[in-house]
Design a protein around this motif. Sequence first.
Motif, PDB file in Angstrom:
ATOM      1  N   ARG A 132       0.840  -1.210   0.000  1.00 28.79           N
ATOM      2  CA  ARG A 132       0.000   0.000   0.000  1.00 28.79           C
ATOM      3  C   ARG A 132       0.873   1.257   0.000  1.00 28.79           C
ATOM      4  N   ILE A 133       1.981   1.224   0.721  1.00 26.61           N
ATOM      5  CA  ILE A 133       2.904   2.360   0.724  1.00 26.61           C
ATOM      6  C   ILE A 133       3.449   2.591  -0.687  1.00 26.61           C
ATOM      7  N   GLU A 147       2.062   1.688  -3.525  1.00 30.22           N
ATOM      8  CA  GLU A 147       0.976   2.206  -4.374  1.00 30.22           C
ATOM      9  C   GLU A 147       0.787   3.698  -4.151  1.00 30.22           C
ATOM     10  N   ASP A 148       0.799   4.126  -2.895  1.00 26.62           N
ATOM     11  CA  ASP A 148       0.656   5.553  -2.591  1.00 26.62           C
ATOM     12  C   ASP A 148       1.830   6.350  -3.160  1.00 26.62           C
ATOM     13  N   LEU A 149       3.031   5.795  -3.077  1.00 24.43           N
ATOM     14  CA  LEU A 149       4.212   6.458  -3.633  1.00 24.43           C
ATOM     15  C   LEU A 149       4.074   6.615  -5.143  1.00 24.43           C
ATOM     16  N   ASP A 158       1.286   6.696  -6.864  1.00 29.42           N
ATOM     17  CA  ASP A 158       0.244   7.710  -7.096  1.00 29.42           C
ATOM     18  C   ASP A 158       0.795   9.119  -6.920  1.00 29.42           C
ATOM     19  N   THR A 159       1.607   9.312  -5.897  1.00 32.71           N
ATOM     20  CA  THR A 159       2.196  10.628  -5.641  1.00 32.71           C
ATOM     21  C   THR A 159       3.128  11.037  -6.774  1.00 32.71           C
ATOM     22  N   ASP A 180       0.909  11.974  -9.652  1.00 39.73           N
ATOM     23  CA  ASP A 180       0.232  13.250  -9.386  1.00 39.73           C
ATOM     24  C   ASP A 180       1.178  14.440  -9.554  1.00 39.73           C
ATOM     25  N   LYS A 236      -6.670  -0.692  -7.401  1.00 39.75           N
ATOM     26  CA  LYS A 236      -7.407   0.550  -7.146  1.00 39.75           C
ATOM     27  C   LYS A 236      -8.912   0.308  -7.266  1.00 39.75           C
ATOM     28  N   ARG A 240     -10.044  -1.704  -4.227  1.00 37.59           N
ATOM     29  CA  ARG A 240     -10.153  -0.839  -3.038  1.00 37.59           C
ATOM     30  C   ARG A 240     -11.405   0.021  -3.112  1.00 37.59           C
ATOM     31  N   GLU A 261      -9.753  10.423  -6.919  1.00 36.85           N
ATOM     32  CA  GLU A 261      -9.369   9.020  -7.084  1.00 36.85           C
ATOM     33  C   GLU A 261     -10.384   8.264  -7.921  1.00 36.85           C
TER      34      GLU A 261
END
Length: 123
Positions: free
Chosen positions: A59-60, A62-64, A66-67, A70, A91, A94, A106
């Motif tokens: 999950r970390i 995936e967030d990285l 996405d960041t 972005d 995604k 979730r 999102e």
Amino acid sequence: MLYALRDQDGKITALTDRPIPDAQPANPSDPEVMAFLSLDGDNFAASDFLDESDLGTIRILEDLIDTLIDQQVIRFTDLPQAAQHKLLSRKVARSLASPDSMDAGESDYVRDNMFIQDDEQLF
């Protein structure tokens, strides 16, 4: 090698993988190191810990990703196609598991990037 910074009482306050000023070599299996990491030294098995932490680490990552997307450091299409499909599948899953937790951006991102073909497996 692992290095520990200690306070005036000798208690570990930080760990690093590099020798920095005032850091002392530390043994990863030392009970003080295990306590600092909030691990039970008597019952700790590294392989079990890694298995249990994999989901959180995913999950970390995936967030990285996405960041980075972005902030336009990378483009989603820069990723290998298999990675694109896996990330989109997760995604979507979730969003199905907790639709209220996704913000509008999102959900728009999922909708706009939904290009999985009929013959491809979603999950």
